[in-house]
Enzyme design. Structure first.
Site, PDB file in Angstrom:
ATOM      1  N   LYS A  51     -27.990  18.682 -24.151  1.00  0.00           N
ATOM      2  CA  LYS A  51     -28.743  17.439 -24.305  1.00  0.00           C
ATOM      3  C   LYS A  51     -29.252  16.912 -22.968  1.00  0.00           C
ATOM      4  O   LYS A  51     -30.439  16.595 -22.816  1.00  0.00           O
ATOM      5  CB  LYS A  51     -27.848  16.401 -24.976  1.00  0.00           C
ATOM      6  N   THR A  52     -28.359  16.780 -22.005  1.00  0.00           N
ATOM      7  CA  THR A  52     -28.755  16.249 -20.696  1.00  0.00           C
ATOM      8  C   THR A  52     -29.763  17.172 -20.025  1.00  0.00           C
ATOM      9  O   THR A  52     -30.698  16.719 -19.352  1.00  0.00           O
ATOM     10  CB  THR A  52     -27.518  16.073 -19.796  1.00  0.00           C
ATOM     11  N   ASP A 107     -31.503   8.499 -24.227  1.00  0.00           N
ATOM     12  CA  ASP A 107     -30.322   9.326 -24.420  1.00  0.00           C
ATOM     13  C   ASP A 107     -29.380   8.628 -25.404  1.00  0.00           C
ATOM     14  O   ASP A 107     -29.355   7.399 -25.501  1.00  0.00           O
ATOM     15  CB  ASP A 107     -29.623   9.503 -23.072  1.00  0.00           C
ATOM     16  N   GLU A 108     -28.586   9.401 -26.157  1.00  0.00           N
ATOM     17  CA  GLU A 108     -27.583   8.870 -27.089  1.00  0.00           C
ATOM     18  C   GLU A 108     -28.193   7.829 -28.035  1.00  0.00           C
ATOM     19  O   GLU A 108     -27.660   6.725 -28.216  1.00  0.00           O
ATOM     20  CB  GLU A 108     -26.411   8.245 -26.311  1.00  0.00           C
ATOM     21  N   GLN A 118     -22.196  12.171 -33.959  1.00  0.00           N
ATOM     22  CA  GLN A 118     -21.374  11.598 -32.897  1.00  0.00           C
ATOM     23  C   GLN A 118     -21.573  10.094 -32.775  1.00  0.00           C
ATOM     24  O   GLN A 118     -21.336   9.511 -31.714  1.00  0.00           O
ATOM     25  CB  GLN A 118     -21.672  12.292 -31.559  1.00  0.00           C
ATOM     26  N   ARG A 133     -14.826  18.633 -28.310  1.00  0.00           N
ATOM     27  CA  ARG A 133     -14.586  18.530 -26.859  1.00  0.00           C
ATOM     28  C   ARG A 133     -14.017  19.848 -26.328  1.00  0.00           C
ATOM     29  O   ARG A 133     -14.003  20.063 -25.115  1.00  0.00           O
ATOM     30  CB  ARG A 133     -13.582  17.419 -26.532  1.00  0.00           C
TER      31      ARG A 133
END
Length: 746
Positions: free
Chosen positions: A34-35, A225-226, A256, A606
């Site tokens: 994503k980043t 983002d997010e 998420q 995670r």
């Protein structure tokens, strides 16, 4: 500019980066880069001629913003010495960047550019001041609860006048009045609170068309983002700014979305295609983090949610190990087994301690885990929280117990003499300390001679004497009562739990949970050491507290809540406390249960190499031993993905949940464990339950998680009887009477 860096992207990532015109939704699964997509998209925009200052890139944390800045600058040619092209200043958090805009445009809202920003403590003090000025009791109108409602209203774009119109009680009316006065006082002081950094820009852009067009033209390309974590205010800001050019790229993962308790609205990402029918949707489904079995387990759980967007993670990584299930006799046994598995894994696979993380649903769970690590001699650090015995509310109670045992303990005296608040201020304390120094006596002894201190007012003298009587009373009782009896009696007399219930905020609930866990720890100590004294308990606790000195940079196991773990990754992940009522937490309606499931999904994803899932058959909760059932989430994982010593129990649990059509707080019959102890538990629950045949609409009941509430609806009969209870802060919970263990208050 050279675009060779695009070769680092996979086809889906490349598509997301190069689709620069128009709205775009990038559904980025866990570990899918994503980043990387966000930073490469910025670099690509610059490479095709878009000026850096025309790009607005928004995220939620300074850590994420700084990472995006450094990665982007590297892609744009910045070297390690800082030479080259800098990204500029329009990448950062929502609050920092819109706060910057407000500085430049403050005069349009009647502020000056040097306005103050009130933090939560400043805001709370202002609320208290307004209540005092109106002669309103803080016991009846709890300031923290009112402050929380003001914040919630602001983020929901609800004005004081609208809150007043919707008021249904005296508390609602007072909250609306305080809200209006609070806003007036902020304005008069040239101040804004944290929420205003999002609300005031909306007011500004709606009020001033020229200013709106100015920033629409400035920010021709907007990246977020997010996106699943945005609230109503953030949604409105993005809608206003993107209205003209419509080059809005949002990156997020509906699976998420775990922050509804702080205002995040899952519907924002679910409705993106409705808001922008021409939006391009790119799915990043290739996971670079986890093994195949971990991803299959995560997918097999999240598929049970109804509110979701279609997406399924896959990986080219090896299949890896099955997820290991640890059935534990108790929470203490759980901590022991986790420590043992960490030892085994570190030796077998030559892993460092920093490669392990232990995740838990609530902060209060850390007590038994910390004690296990201390007993096992394994260093650990707590991220996103304070070590259990270092938390303020726990230290306050420990200070009472220490002063009861040792009346000469001046440090404990100073910590608690005005806790709970007794109106004993610093000036009064200075007089006491001065007199104690002259008389060479402990501070507590001086409170019994306080009439000799002429400078202290009669009211403060009386409060100090009452405090001394309280401590001396329990000092005499410490040899007559058990440690558990004394601690619970003291807590009740201080009224701490009731006060936290009345406050009715997320923070107060966490503090109350911590106190309950503290009392549970004392009960556990008592059960294991029936002859143990209060002094023995304090000696044991002091060892636990004193070992919490590890340097965070050292090679240590990480302990953290699942919420704090979002965005992180570890080779080996332990998810603890997988029991009904704990994870998922409490009684859940469908939306709440689905968020709990997303939280479990976050926990599993995670992990890079290995996942351990643990649950306890019995756990000390609320000061007593309770028998627990495995979490339904364990039953939702495909059985061939689990490696477990007690497969029969999970299979029984799976059959039970598959035949259950409700998402409510159905705690299964505890005889799935087998054994004589647990077979007796359902009969005990039935015997203790007072809210059965006598319950009716209007009955006030008490629930162990949610406190007091009013029954407003009823349905079903017998074992299937359900009630809807309205708890504080307008929380409606649907509960099955058979399992909710409600107590009738009146």
């Amino acid at each position: 500019m050279n675009t060779d860096f695009l070769r680092d992207l996979n086809p889906a990532q490349l598509s997301a980066v190069k689709s620069v015109e128009g709205p775009e939704l990038v559904l980025a699964g866990a570990g899918s880069g994503k980043t990387k997509v966000l930073t490469y998209r910025v670099a690509y925009l610059v490479s095709i001629g878009v000026p850096i200052h025309n790009i607005l890139s928004l995220t939620f944390t300074n850590k994420a913003a700084n990472e995006m800045k450094s990665r982007t600058e590297k892609l744009l040619g910045m070297d390690e010495n800082g030479n080259g092209r800098r990204f500029g200043s329009w990448i950062g958090t929502f609050h920092s960047l819109f706060g910057k805009i407000l500085r430049m445009e403050a005069d349009k809202l009647g502020y000056t550019s040097n306005y103050s920003i009130y933090d939560e403590e400043d805001s709370l003090k202002l609320v208290k001041q307004i209540l005092r000025e109106r002669n309103l009791s803080e016991e009846v109108f709890v300031p923290a609860g009112i402050r929380w409602q003001i914040s919630r209203s602001k983020n929901g774009l609800v004005l004081p006048s609208q809150l007043e119109q919707s008021a249904k009680s005296r508390l609602d009316q007072v909250t609306a009045e305080v809200y209006a006065a609070y806003e007036e006082r902020l304005k008069k002081s040239n101040a804004m609170d944290f929420d205003d950094l999002l609300i005031k820009p909306i007011v500004l852009l709606n009020r001033d068309r020229a200013t709106l067009e100015k920033y629409q033209n400035k920010f021709r390309f907007i990246l977020v983002d997010e996106y699943q974590d945005t609230n109503r205010a953030q949604y409105m800001l993005l809608k206003l700014l993107a209205e003209k050019h419509r080059n809005l790229c949002v990156v997020g993962d509906d699976a998420q979305s775990i922050y509804s308790w702080r205002g995040a609205d899952l519907q924002n990402i679910l409705d993106f295609q409705s808001d922008y029918p021409d939006a391009k949707v790119v799915r990043l489904e290739q996971n670079y983090r986890s093994t195949g079995k971990i991803l299959k387990a995560a997918n097999s759980v999240i598929v049970h949610n109804q509110r979701k967007l279609d997406k399924e993670l896959w990986t080219e990584n090896h299949e890896g190990d099955k997820l290991s299930v640890l059935e534990c006799e108790s929470d203490r046994d759980e901590g022991y087994k986790i420590v043992q598995r960490i030892r085994d894994e570190s030796i077998k696979d030559k892993l460092q301690l920093k490669d392990f993380v232990v995740l838990f649903r609530t902060n209060s769970q850390s007590r038994s885990l910390e004690e296990a690590f201390n007993r096992g001699g394994i260093p650990y650090i707590i991220v996103g929280g304070v070590a259990f015995y270092k938390r303020k509310e726990i230290k306050d109670l420990l200070a009472y117990l220490k002063l009861i045992v040792n009346p000469q303990d001046d440090a404990s005296f100073l910590r608690i003499v005005n806790f709970p608040a007794r109106g004993i201020g610093d000036v009064t304390i200075d007089y006491v300390r001065s007199f104690a120094s002259k008389e060479q006596q402990p501070l507590l002894a001086i409170t019994e001679r306080v009439d000799e201190i002429v400078e202290i007012q009669p009211r403060q003298k009386n409060q100090l004497k009452q405090f001394a009587r309280l401590v001396n009373k329990y000092n005499k009782l410490k040899d007559e009562l058990s440690v558990g009896e004394l601690s619970r009696s003291l807590t009740d007399e201080l009224g701490i739990i009731r006060s936290l219930k009345d406050e009715n905020t997320v923070e107060s609930q966490n503090r109350m949970d911590n106190i309950q866990e503290f009392l549970a720890g004392i009960a556990e100590f008592q059960s294991e050491s029936p002859e143990g004294t209060l002094q023995d308990f304090l000696a044991e606790v002091s060892l636990v507290a004193d070992v919490d000195r590890w340097d965070t940079k050292r090679n240590s196991v990480t302990l953290m809540t699942i919420h704090a773990a979002k965005g992180l990754e570890f080779p080996v992940v332990f998810v603890s406390g997988l029991e009904e009522g704990l994870f998922p937490l409490g009684s859940k309606e469908q939306d709440e249960l689905e968020e709990e499931r997303r939280l479990f999904y976050v926990a599993i994803t995670r992990a890079q190499k290995k996942v351990y899932l643990s649950y306890a058959r019995q756990r000390f909760r609320f000061g007593k031993l309770s028998y627990e059932a495995p979490s339904r989430f364990l039953a939702e994982i495909e059985s061939d993905l689990l490696d477990q010593e007690h497969g029969t129990r999970i299979s029984q649990q799976r059959s039970l949940w598959e035949t259950t059509s409700t998402f409510n707080s159905l705690k299964p019959s505890l005889d799935v464990f087998g054994g004589t102890e647990t077979q007796e538990e359902p009969r005990q629950v039935e015997k203790d339950r007072t809210a059965g045949p006598h319950i009716k609409i209007g009955t006030i009941v008490e629930h162990q998680f949610f406190g007091e509430g009013k029954v407003i609806e009823m349905s079903g009969k017998g074992d299937n009887e359900r009630v809807v209870v309205l708890f504080g802060a307008n929380q409606k919970k649907q509960l099955m009477v058979r399992y909710a263990n409600l107590r009738i208050v009146r």
